[in-house]
Design an enzyme around this catalytic site. Structure first.
Site, short mmCIF file in Angstrom:
data_model
loop_
_atom_site.label_atom_id
_atom_site.label_comp_id
_atom_site.label_asym_id
_atom_site.label_seq_id
_atom_site.Cartn_x
_atom_site.Cartn_y
_atom_site.Cartn_z
CB SER A 14 2.41 -10.50 -11.96
OG SER A 14 1.40 -10.94 -11.07
CE LYS A 63 -4.93 -2.71 -10.19
NZ LYS A 63 -4.50 -2.41 -8.81
CG ASP A 102 -6.26 -3.45 -5.65
OD1 ASP A 102 -5.50 -4.36 -5.29
OD2 ASP A 102 -6.23 -2.95 -6.79
N GLY A 126 -0.15 8.95 -5.64
CA GLY A 126 -0.69 8.42 -6.89
C GLY A 126 -2.16 8.72 -7.02
CB ALA A 130 -3.27 0.82 -6.93
CB ALA A 209 1.30 -0.74 -4.26
CE1 TYR A 211 5.03 -8.70 -6.91
CE2 TYR A 211 3.15 -7.27 -6.59
CZ TYR A 211 3.76 -8.31 -7.25
OH TYR A 211 3.10 -8.95 -8.27
#
Length: 443
Positions: A14, A63, A102, A126, A130, A209, A211
């Site tokens: 992260s 989440k 988000d 997905g 997210a 998303a 990265y």
């Protein structure tokens, strides 16, 4: 010092700490942001409480768990069933207020990179937290949304909740949805092929998303000349909104963006971004198991185990407690700094540092040059259990040990957090299990 954190599984890659710490520095705030490795959302909260953290960001796969844990939730958390930002309050951090930033992050990433959303056909890959956030963001801006997921049940559930179309990642469903899409958002982990290159429309806007590493989707998007939006844009804007929730201050977007795009793609890299750090340095309070964990890392990975206190005793011919008693703490810290400086030539080593080693920022900086630094966190109760009546602990008196531990730990926790690349709880794990978590994250 006020502490904040990001948690997930995995979490070591992260870039949120770089971004938030740059913001704190820009505004001259006495705050710091760390990573917490955990196996569950509940464990994340417990570890954050041991640090005294005021707030957290949450990434996959926690989440939805934080949505269940949060007593209060904002409207986007309620809509998505997903919390990626939380404020902690009350005893042991158990009072959790949950937010979803988000949704804002997706919408702003698209808007700030010139993507028209209204009236566009959009595909979201997905069906996790997210993805649900991306669906809400797109629908809120007037897009026609189709959710595509490996399992149809989860895609159908999102469709039922938000009124969008759905399908699977089967060739037939991809051929039906992808060629006519103006916006494609991937909200899944992994870098393998999801969409065949031939189906990707040349005029599409693509946002992945993920990265931390380049995916096949982003490769194809570059080849086809699509408008490719870096996943760090989503991270940036959700992070800016989180920062404002954490601090009540306007986020310094320029400083945060610079930190994300400074050329360092993730942790475990030297500043030139080429050479991996080969050492793991363990820091934390006495009794957290640093020496035992270093040995377990060595057994599991073949890394060399080094104990700085053992090195000091070997070189000085005396025990640490005796050195404290004869010469005082200041003299001992000088010896300790010299021992740490020697380690800059170490490679492929698991290094157990003394409990006060990183109180001196120069020691922390020395370790950081060659090591990924892991803080082993434990509660006061666990520390007292492990230390017991050990008379070789020079900074703990024989009387009122609990008060001594609490006072010393409160003085040191900020130093530990500022030095650490990763925090791992030893509260309910033995040394072997702690080592497994560390190696899972870093190696």
């Amino acid at each position: 010092m006020e502490l904040f954190a990001v948690t997930g599984k995995p979490v070591f890659q992260s870039m949120s700490p770089q971004m938030h710490n740059a913001a704190f520095n820009e505004l001259s705030m006495d705050s710091h942001y760390v990573r917490i490795a955990a196996d569950s959302g509940e464990e994340s909260v417990e570890t954050a409480a041991m640090l005294g953290a005021a707030g957290m960001n949450i990434t996959a796969p926690f989440k939805e768990c934080f949505f269940r844990l949060a007593g209060k939730k904002d409207k986007f958390a309620e809509k998505t069933g997903s919390v990626n930002c939380a404020m902690l309050s009350g005893r042991n951090g158990r009072g959790i207020s949950g937010f979803n930033t988000d949704v804002f992050g997706v919408a702003e990433a698209l808007r700030n990179n010139g993507a028209d959303i209204s009236g566009q056909n959009a595909c979201v890959i997905g069906a996790g937290g997210a993805a649900r956030s991306a669906v809400i963001a797109l629908l809120g801006k007037g897009a026609n949304v189709t959710v595509l997921n490996r399992t149809v049940e989860k895609a159908r559930e999102i469709s039922g909740s938000f009124g969008c179309d759905y399908g699977t990642l089967s060739p037939g469903d991809l051929e039906k949805s992808i060629p006519g899409a103006g916006i494609i958002i991937s909200a899944v982990t992994g870098t393998g092929e999801i969409i065949p290159e031939k189906l990707l429309p040349e005029n599409a806007t693509v946002l992945d998303a993920n990265y931390s590493s380049k995916s096949t989707l982003t490769d194809y998007a570059e080849k086809k000349g699509c408008r490719l939006i870096d996943g760090r844009e989503w991270l940036l804007f959700q992070g800016a909104k989180s920062f404002e929730i954490f601090t009540g201050k306007k986020a310094p977007l320029g400083a945060m963006r610079s930190a994300l795009y400074s050329g360092q793609s993730g942790q475990g890299k030297q500043k030139n971004g080429k050479k991996n750090k080969t050492n793991i340095s363990l820091i934390g309070f006495m009794g957290t198991g640093k020496s035992s964990v270093a040995l377990e890392i060595s057994r599991a990975s073949g890394m060399r185990a080094i104990d700085t206190d053992a090195g000091i005793e070997k070189n000085s011919g005396g025990k640490v407690a005796d050195l404290f008693a004869r010469f005082g703490e200041a003299h001992f810290r000088g010896i300790e700094s010299a021992e740490i400086l020697k380690l800059e030539s170490a490679e492929n080593s698991a290094i157990a540092c003394g409990g006060g080693a990183v109180i001196d920022p120069k020691n922390a900086e020395s370790l950081r040059r060659h090591s990924n630094i892991v803080l082993l966190a434990s509660s006061v109760g666990r520390i007292l259990e492990m230390v017991g009546n050990d008379s070789t602990r020079p900074l703990l008196g024989r009387e009122n040990r609990e008060d001594s531990v609490r006072k010393l730990l409160s003085e040191r926790i900020g130093h530990y957090a500022c030095a650490a690349d990763l925090v791992v709880s030893g509260e309910k794990r033995n040394p072997k299990e702690i080592a497994e978590v560390i190696l899972r994250e870093i190696r």
